[in-house]
Design a protein around this motif. Structure first.
Motif, PDB file in Angstrom:
ATOM      1  N   VAL A  46     -14.236   2.812   2.789  1.00 40.71           N
ATOM      2  CA  VAL A  46     -12.973   2.614   3.466  1.00 40.71           C
ATOM      3  C   VAL A  46     -12.118   1.666   2.609  1.00 40.71           C
ATOM      4  CG1 VAL A  46     -13.895   3.028   5.766  1.00 40.71           C
ATOM      5  CG2 VAL A  46     -13.887   0.703   4.854  1.00 40.71           C
ATOM      6  N   SER A  47     -10.833   1.613   2.934  1.00 42.01           N
ATOM      7  CA  SER A  47      -9.916   0.712   2.241  1.00 42.01           C
ATOM      8  C   SER A  47      -9.089  -0.037   3.270  1.00 42.01           C
ATOM      9  CB  SER A  47      -9.012   1.494   1.287  1.00 42.01           C
ATOM     10  OG  SER A  47      -8.337   2.531   1.970  1.00 42.01           O
ATOM     11  N   VAL A  48      -8.583  -1.193   2.859  1.00 41.79           N
ATOM     12  CA  VAL A  48      -7.850  -2.058   3.786  1.00 41.79           C
ATOM     13  C   VAL A  48      -6.587  -2.561   3.096  1.00 41.79           C
ATOM     14  CG1 VAL A  48      -7.936  -4.109   5.232  1.00 41.79           C
ATOM     15  CG2 VAL A  48     -10.035  -2.850   4.789  1.00 41.79           C
ATOM     16  N   ILE A  49      -5.431  -2.433   3.763  1.00 43.48           N
ATOM     17  CA  ILE A  49      -4.189  -3.027   3.257  1.00 43.48           C
ATOM     18  C   ILE A  49      -3.493  -3.769   4.401  1.00 43.48           C
ATOM     19  CG2 ILE A  49      -3.875  -1.189   1.558  1.00 43.48           C
ATOM     20  CD1 ILE A  49      -1.559  -0.121   3.277  1.00 43.48           C
ATOM     21  N   GLY A  50      -2.602  -4.663   4.035  1.00 38.24           N
ATOM     22  CA  GLY A  50      -1.805  -5.372   5.029  1.00 38.24           C
ATOM     23  C   GLY A  50      -0.749  -4.452   5.618  1.00 38.24           C
ATOM     24  N   ALA A  51      -0.512  -4.599   6.910  1.00 35.41           N
ATOM     25  CA  ALA A  51       0.474  -3.753   7.587  1.00 35.41           C
ATOM     26  C   ALA A  51       1.893  -4.242   7.307  1.00 35.41           C
ATOM     27  CB  ALA A  51       0.215  -3.756   9.087  1.00 35.41           C
ATOM     28  N   PHE A  80      -5.968   5.957  -2.214  1.00 37.09           N
ATOM     29  CA  PHE A  80      -5.002   4.872  -2.346  1.00 37.09           C
ATOM     30  C   PHE A  80      -3.787   5.164  -1.477  1.00 37.09           C
ATOM     31  CE2 PHE A  80      -1.203   3.162  -4.455  1.00 37.09           C
ATOM     32  CZ  PHE A  80      -1.534   1.823  -4.510  1.00 37.09           C
ATOM     33  N   PHE A  81      -3.348   4.169  -0.724  1.00 33.35           N
ATOM     34  CA  PHE A  81      -2.151   4.348   0.097  1.00 33.35           C
ATOM     35  C   PHE A  81      -1.403   3.026   0.184  1.00 33.35           C
ATOM     36  CE2 PHE A  81      -5.209   2.634   3.010  1.00 33.35           C
ATOM     37  CZ  PHE A  81      -4.521   2.081   4.081  1.00 33.35           C
ATOM     38  N   THR A  82      -0.172   3.079   0.651  1.00 38.08           N
ATOM     39  CA  THR A  82       0.655   1.884   0.783  1.00 38.08           C
ATOM     40  C   THR A  82       1.156   1.778   2.214  1.00 38.08           C
ATOM     41  OG1 THR A  82       2.619   3.122   0.088  1.00 38.08           O
ATOM     42  CG2 THR A  82       1.399   1.946  -1.631  1.00 38.08           C
ATOM     43  N   ASN A  83       1.680   0.596   2.557  1.00 35.50           N
ATOM     44  CA  ASN A  83       2.223   0.395   3.894  1.00 35.50           C
ATOM     45  C   ASN A  83       3.680   0.865   3.956  1.00 35.50           C
ATOM     46  OD1 ASN A  83       3.727  -1.666   2.681  1.00 35.50           O
ATOM     47  ND2 ASN A  83       2.358  -3.284   3.383  1.00 35.50           N
ATOM     48  N   ASP A  84       4.332   0.600   5.072  1.00 34.33           N
ATOM     49  CA  ASP A  84       5.705   1.104   5.220  1.00 34.33           C
ATOM     50  C   ASP A  84       6.716   0.368   4.344  1.00 34.33           C
ATOM     51  OD1 ASP A  84       5.860  -1.295   6.585  1.00 34.33           O
ATOM     52  OD2 ASP A  84       6.257  -0.403   8.543  1.00 34.33           O
ATOM     53  N   LYS A  85       6.247  -0.690   3.668  1.00 33.59           N
ATOM     54  CA  LYS A  85       7.094  -1.382   2.688  1.00 33.59           C
ATOM     55  C   LYS A  85       6.765  -0.895   1.275  1.00 33.59           C
ATOM     56  CE  LYS A  85       7.148  -5.579   5.547  1.00 33.59           C
ATOM     57  NZ  LYS A  85       6.099  -5.171   6.492  1.00 33.59           N
ATOM     58  N   ASP A  86       5.966   0.155   1.183  1.00 36.61           N
ATOM     59  CA  ASP A  86       5.522   0.725  -0.092  1.00 36.61           C
ATOM     60  C   ASP A  86       4.727  -0.287  -0.907  1.00 36.61           C
ATOM     61  OD1 ASP A  86       5.274   2.949  -1.748  1.00 36.61           O
ATOM     62  OD2 ASP A  86       6.935   2.323  -3.022  1.00 36.61           O
TER      63      ASP A  86
END
Length: 208
Positions: free
Chosen positions: A203-208, A171-177
């Motif tokens: 794999v995982s996908v989040i918005g930048a 699990f990870f977050t973008n630069d906006k947490d």
């Protein structure tokens, strides 16, 4: 590429299919019942009724079938076993639309997001089923599988930005947490993953 999308009338499945068509791929929609849509190629069958001949010749099969109630959860477990038995030993990629709850939250990979105390209680039955789903797909040694987990917040009404990050199993977050992605961007990332070599990986996908 020749791509089949199972569940092409669902939220994720439809957007994945439409994105693949936009990119010039030969797409077949696999649906339980035909709707009034623009798919040129359609197989009208339940997932559990598919056979090897139905899936022969595809470069990739995307499983985007959703099941939200306990009486339908078998489609995530028995369904993935059925597809694996049809595709194992072939070069066809099998890609699964997964869930965020199974993403790991420690480096030892002994805890998942759904194990956190504040994970919504109402989502835990589905989370446990998707955990079993992931374990099931990993168990096939001769299958070209990929499991694609979205961000924790998956927003159907969110905009298509074309900006996203493809990560790994943690699990990870973008630069906006934030752990957020729109369905539209998830679909774009999913087709990127189809087009590239992410075989035998989650794999995982989040918005930048």
């Amino acid at each position: 590429m020749k791509i089949a999308v199972i569940g092409a009338h669902g939220k994720a499945g439809n957007l994945i299919a439409q994105e693949a068509i936009k990119r010039g791929h030969d797409v077949t929609a696999i649906v339980r019942k035909k709707h009034n849509d623009n798919f040129e190629n359609v197989i009208e069958k339940d997932l559990m009724d598919l056979n090897k001949e139905d899936l022969a010749g595809f470069d990739a099969v995307a499983n985007a079938v959703s099941a939200w109630t306990e009486d339908t959860f078998f489609i995530h477990t028995d369904g993935i076993s059925h597809l694996a038995h049809l595709l194992e030993g072939t070069d066809t990629k099998l890609l699964m639309v997964g869930g965020a709850g199974t993403l790991y939250i420690n480096k030892e990979h002994s805890l998942q997001l759904m194990d956190k105390p504040n994970f919504p209680e109402e989502l835990k039955p589905l989370g446990r089923t998707l955990r079993a789903n992931l374990e099931r797909i990993r168990s096939f040694s001769n299958l070209q599988w990929t499991y694609v987990s979205p961000a924790y917040e998956l927003d159907f009404d969110g905009p298509e930005t074309g900006k996203y990050i493809i990560g790994g199993e943690e699990f990870f977050t973008n630069d906006k947490d934030k752990s957020y992605i729109s369905y539209a961007d998830y679909a774009k990332a999913f087709v990127d993953i189809i087009e590239n070599d992410y075989v035998r990986r989650r794999v995982s996908v989040i918005g930048a």
